[in-house]
Structures are given as structure tokens and as C-alpha cells.
Design an enzyme around this catalytic site. Structure first.
Site, PDB file in Angstrom:
ATOM      1  N   ASP A 172       0.782  -1.211  -0.086  1.00 49.84           N
ATOM      2  CA  ASP A 172      -0.019  -0.060   0.074  1.00 49.84           C
ATOM      3  C   ASP A 172       0.817   1.142   0.074  1.00 49.84           C
ATOM      4  OD1 ASP A 172       1.143   0.194   2.622  1.00 49.84           O
ATOM      5  OD2 ASP A 172      -0.858   0.036   3.665  1.00 49.84           O
ATOM      6  N   TYR A 266      10.786   4.327   2.002  1.00 51.85           N
ATOM      7  CA  TYR A 266      11.482   3.166   2.479  1.00 51.85           C
ATOM      8  C   TYR A 266      12.939   3.515   2.219  1.00 51.85           C
ATOM      9  CZ  TYR A 266       7.860   0.635   4.673  1.00 51.85           C
ATOM     10  OH  TYR A 266       6.612   0.089   5.699  1.00 51.85           O
TER      11      TYR A 266
END
Ligand code: NAD
Ligand code: G6P
Ligand code: MN
Length: 443
Positions: A172, A266
Site C-alpha cells: 500500500d 522506505y
């Protein structure tokens, strides 16, 4: 499939995400008509709390939908069209160790990145393969949408071990970030964007973002990124915790390393690992925050619904996190031929990258599954990073298959988050000891 309505199993029924997913499944009967929902978990007690609350909600609002929860695979996986997989093998107790053990050695501790992500991967592979096998045994025509983490390692494992299975691995994060980018540009959500993206899961870059009229939105998004990362836009409301806000701000520095693309959040763990360690309390990591926040909130509400025997008055609403999952199920069911970001074998979609690598790219989804959208050649910087990280993921899966300590040591050593083979070995030995119950025996 062409059926009138669908039967869905949620594996990891005791997940903190289950109530939000159930509400989203029931949210739009025109888009995705549901006739049956079954929760499946291997922790009966954890699932009961969530299952009893969902049963009350469905009894009050959707009595036409059949609902049950079970720990019996035959009951859970028979006669179904979709499995939504969201298991956490080892639960938060083991996530806690994934985060805290590497920190003892000055290395970052994260759910899906670095040594902690690898440790979680070695727990998840067997769990998810088990779900695939149940689905194929009891409902061979069903599709599994898997978002159990670490999705990169799980997807690589299913590519190698179950290459013909009807599993699609998803995340997501790109959706949440595209919602934020849409908001930066005054658009409603990710559906208003057309995009090019290449990478691995939790490790990728947008190289093109346009609106549907073909206007280039990259210049404006880049201005926002250079100013304050993703932090100025407010669309990612589910990420309200301070640590997520910090991640959105840090994206400014991640963006600065290659201002020709827009990065996944990330990447901060790989490009600024020293900063991450310096800003982490080794005694209070993200698991503690989640247990004190989301887990307490979700389970507290569920218990209160059961106590009052009604779900009215709680202001329950579908979880935005799960919207794309239901959209994806609907695209498969209704042959929508819509664009989704998926984690799939490369097979040439990234031209100058390992054809057997598991990558994250946009695909077109219809009732036959997905078709990759070619992303052309990628630049040297991204190629170098991706080759290193994909090797970590491949070695981790090889270690699980071969029961190989050596390959696992190599995987940790190769991770950009780990400074040396010596530190990799110390962390590995601690993680192995902590994971005895879940990992294959290594030699
Ligand atoms: P959670 O611990 O609350 O729930 C996970 C549930 O899985 C638990 O109830 C546990 O008992 C169950 N479980 C563990 N092993 C199982 C097995 N072998 N069979 C059946 N059930 C099993 O975790 P959570 O925080 O709600 O997250 C759930 C999962 O979703 C995690 O893997 C998380 O990383 C993942 N997730 C992924 C994304 C994504 O972008 N891909 C987004 C959000 C969450
Ligand atoms: C994002 C990622 C998921 C990850 C989650 C972590 O949604 O895409 O892969 O599981 O964040 O959230 P948490 O709140 O559990 O740290
Ligand atoms: Mn993810």
C-alpha cells in the site's frame, strides 16, 4: 469469473487491519458485491475478539452477507473466490526482536528492511506458502492477494516455489504516496494519476507522473519534495504517528540524492541508515508504538462492541489502506483492465535488469491476471542499488529453501544496512537463536 457476488477469506483474521478490510469489502456492493466473508487465523483467541465484533457489525448492517471465523483450513478455504492474506508469523512479539536485535549491534531494526526484514522473511515464507496450498487444495480457481510482509521476500519465494499459483503480491505504500502526490497537485487520489515506476518492494522510484490529460506533474511534485518531502500534503491520514511524519520529512533528503525521480519513503533505511539508528530509541521501537497505538485502539474498540452488543455509535468507517485491495479484487473479478502497482517477476519489464528478479512495477489487471507495463532502461544509480538489494532477497529465499546458514550470512552481509560480515554474523546468530521456533534448521 463473471459471478454475481463473491466469497472472500481473510487470512490473518486477527490482524489489526481486519475490521478496516471487512468494512471496505462491504462498502460498495456495486463495485464489488460480497456474499460471504470468512476469517481464518491460527490464533483462535486473537481472532475471536475481532471476529465477534465483525459479526455484530454485519448482523446489524449487512444481514444478507454470510459471515464466520475459523481456525480450520478446510472450512476457511472451501468455496471461495478470493483470499486476502495479511498474516504476521510470530506476531508482534517477534517483530519486536527483529527491531531490537540489530540495534544491539548499531544496525537499524525495521519490519521489512535490513536484518529484521530478512528474519521476518524467513518466518513468513512457510506461512504464506501454507495459505497458497490450502487455497489450491480447496478452491483452485480462487485468487490470493497477498500483502503479508516482507512482501519482497514472500513474492520471491512464491516465484520460486509456487510459480504457477494464482497469487498477486501487493503493497500500500506506493498508493499512499500517490494519494499524497495527487493532493500536492490538487487532485483527488491516486486514480487521477498516470505513472511510471520501477524498483523492488519498499525500494523504488517514480520516473513519470502525469494527469489523465497528459500534463506532466513531475515539476510541481519535485518542488514540494525539495521543500519538505511528503510532509506538506495531508492525504496520508492513516499515517498520523509522529514516526511516519518524520519519514515523510526525511523523504526530502532521499529525494536530494536523485532529483530526477521521486523516491519511495522506505529508501531512507538504505540511504541514511546511520541517521535512522541515531534517531531510534533501542528500547522503544516501532512495534511498541504500534502495540500502544493501532493494536490497542482496534482491539479496544472490538471488545467494546462485543460488550455493548452493538457496533452503532462507534463512527466505524472503511480503512483507506484497504481500498486498493478491494479495487484489485474487483479488477480481477470484473476484467477491468486497470493499472495497479504489483510485485511480480521482471521478465524484461525493466529492460536492463535481471529477468528473474522480483520487481515492483505498474501492471494492467483483468480476469486473466496481470500484464506488465514495460518501464524501459533504468539509470546506473538505481540499477546498482537494486542489484544489491535483490541479491539480499534472493539469498534469503535460497537460505530458506536450502536450509543454509552460509547463504543467510551472505544475505545479511550484502544488505546495505550492515557494515561488515563480522557484524552480520553476530546479528544472524542472535536472530537464529530467537527464531528457532519459526526458521528452518540451518547448517
Ligand atoms: P497482526 O499481528 O495484528 O495480525 C496478523 C495475524 O496473523 C495475527 O492474528 C496472527 O495470529 C496471524 N497469523 C500468523 N501466522 C499465521 C498463519 N500461519 N496462518 C494464519 N494466521 C496467522 O499484524 P498487522 O500489523 O495487522 O499486520 C498484518 C500483516 O499485514 C503483516 O504482515 C503486515 O506487515 C502486513 N501489511 C502489509 C502491508 C503492505 O503494504 N504489503 C500493509 C499493511 C500491513
Ligand atoms: C506501510 C507499508 C507496509 C507496512 C506498514 C507498516 O503501509 O507499505 O508494508 O507493513 O506501512 O506499518 P506499521 O504501522 O505496522 O509500522
Ligand atoms: Mn508495504
Amino acid at each position: 469469473m463473471g459471478k454475481q457476488s463473491y466469497a472472500v477469506t481473510i487470512a490473518g483474521g486477527g490482524s489489526t487491519y481486519t475490521p478496516g478490510v471487512v468494512l471496505m469489502l462491504l462498502n460498495d456492493a456495486e463495485k464489488f458485491p460480497v456474499r460471504k466473508i470468512v476469517l481464518y487465523d491460527n490464533d483462535a483467541e486473537r481472532q475471536k475478539t475481532i471476529g465477534d465484533a465483525c459479526a455484530i457489525y454485519i448482523r446489524e448492517r449487512h444481514p444478507e452477507v454470510e459471515f464466520s471465523y475459523t481456525t480450520d483450513p478446510a472450512e476457511a478455504f472451501s468455496g471461495i473466490d478470493f483470499v486476502l492474506a495479511q498474516i504476521r508469523v510470530g506476531k508482534y512479539a517477534m517483530r519486536d526482536k527483529d527491531e531490537k536485535i540489530p540495534l544491539k549491534y548499531g544496525v537499524l531494526g525495521q519490519e521489512t528492511c535490513g536484518p529484521g526484514g530478512i528474519a521476518y522473511g524467513l518466518r513468513s515464507i512457510g506461512g504464506v506458502i501454507g495459505l497458497v496450498d490450502y487455497m489450491e487444495k480447496y478452491s483452485p480457481d480462487a485468487w490470493m492477494l497477498n500483502y503479508s510482509n516482507p512482501a519482497a521476500i514472500v513474492a520471491e519465494a512464491t516465484r520460486r516455489l509456487r510459480p504457477d499459483s494464482r497469487i498477486i503480491n501487493i503493497c500500500d505504500m506506493p498508493i499512499a504516496l500517490m494519494d499524497i502526490m495527487a493532493s500536492m497537485c490538487g487532485l483527488k487520489d491516486y486514480r487521477d494519476l498516470s505513472y511510471g515506476y520501477y524498483g523492488l518492494n519498499h525500494f523504488g522510484w517514480w520516473w513519470k507522473i502525469e494527469d489523465h490529460a497528459g500534463h506532466d506533474l513531475m515539476p510541481h511534485i519535485k518542488e514540494c519534495m525539495a521543500r519538505n518531502g511528503y510532509a506538506d500534503a495531508t492525504a496520508g491520514l492513516e499515517f498520523v504517528d509522529a514516526s511516519w511524519q518524520a519519514t515523510f520529512e526525511k523523504a526530502k533528503d532521499v529525494y536530494a540524492v536523485d532529483p530526477s525521480t521521486i523516491p519511495n519513503t522506505y529508501l531512507k533505511y538504505y540511504l541514511y541508515p546511520d541517521y535512522v539508528v541515531a534517531h531510534t530509541d533501542p528500547k522503544h521501537t516501532r512495534t511498541d508504538e504500534v502495540r500502544e497505538g493501532r493494536e490497542k485502539r482496534v482491539f479496544g474498540t472490538a471488545r467494546e462492541i462485543v460488550r455493548r452488543n452493538t457496533a452503532e455509535g462507534f463512527g466505524l468507517k472503511p480503512d483507506e489502506h484497504s481500498e486498493y485491495i478491494v479495487d484489485l479484487a474487483s479488477a480481477l473479478a470484473e476484467n477491468a483492465k486497470e493499472r495497479f502497482m504489483l510485485i511480480v517477476p521482471n521478465h524484461g519489464a525493466i529492460e536492463n535488469f535481471d529477468s528473474d528478479a522480483t520487481v515492483e512495477i505498474p501492471c494492467i489487471v483483468g480476469s486473466d491476471g496481470y500484464e506488465r507495463i514495460c518501464q524501459g532502461k533504468i539509470p546506473q544509480f538505481q540499477k546498482g542499488l537494486m542489484e544489491q538489494q535483490v541479491s539480499v532477497e534472493k539469498l534469503a529465499v535460497s537460505a530458506w529453501i536450502d536450509h543454509s546458514y552460509q547463504e543467510l550470512w551472505q544475505a545479511l552481509t550484502l544488505s546495505k544496512t550492515v557494515p561488515s560480515a563480522a557484524v552480520a554474523k553476530q546479528i544472524l546468530d542472535d536472530l537464529y537463536e530467537a527464531n528457532k521456533e519459526f526458521w528452518p534448521e540451518l547448517s
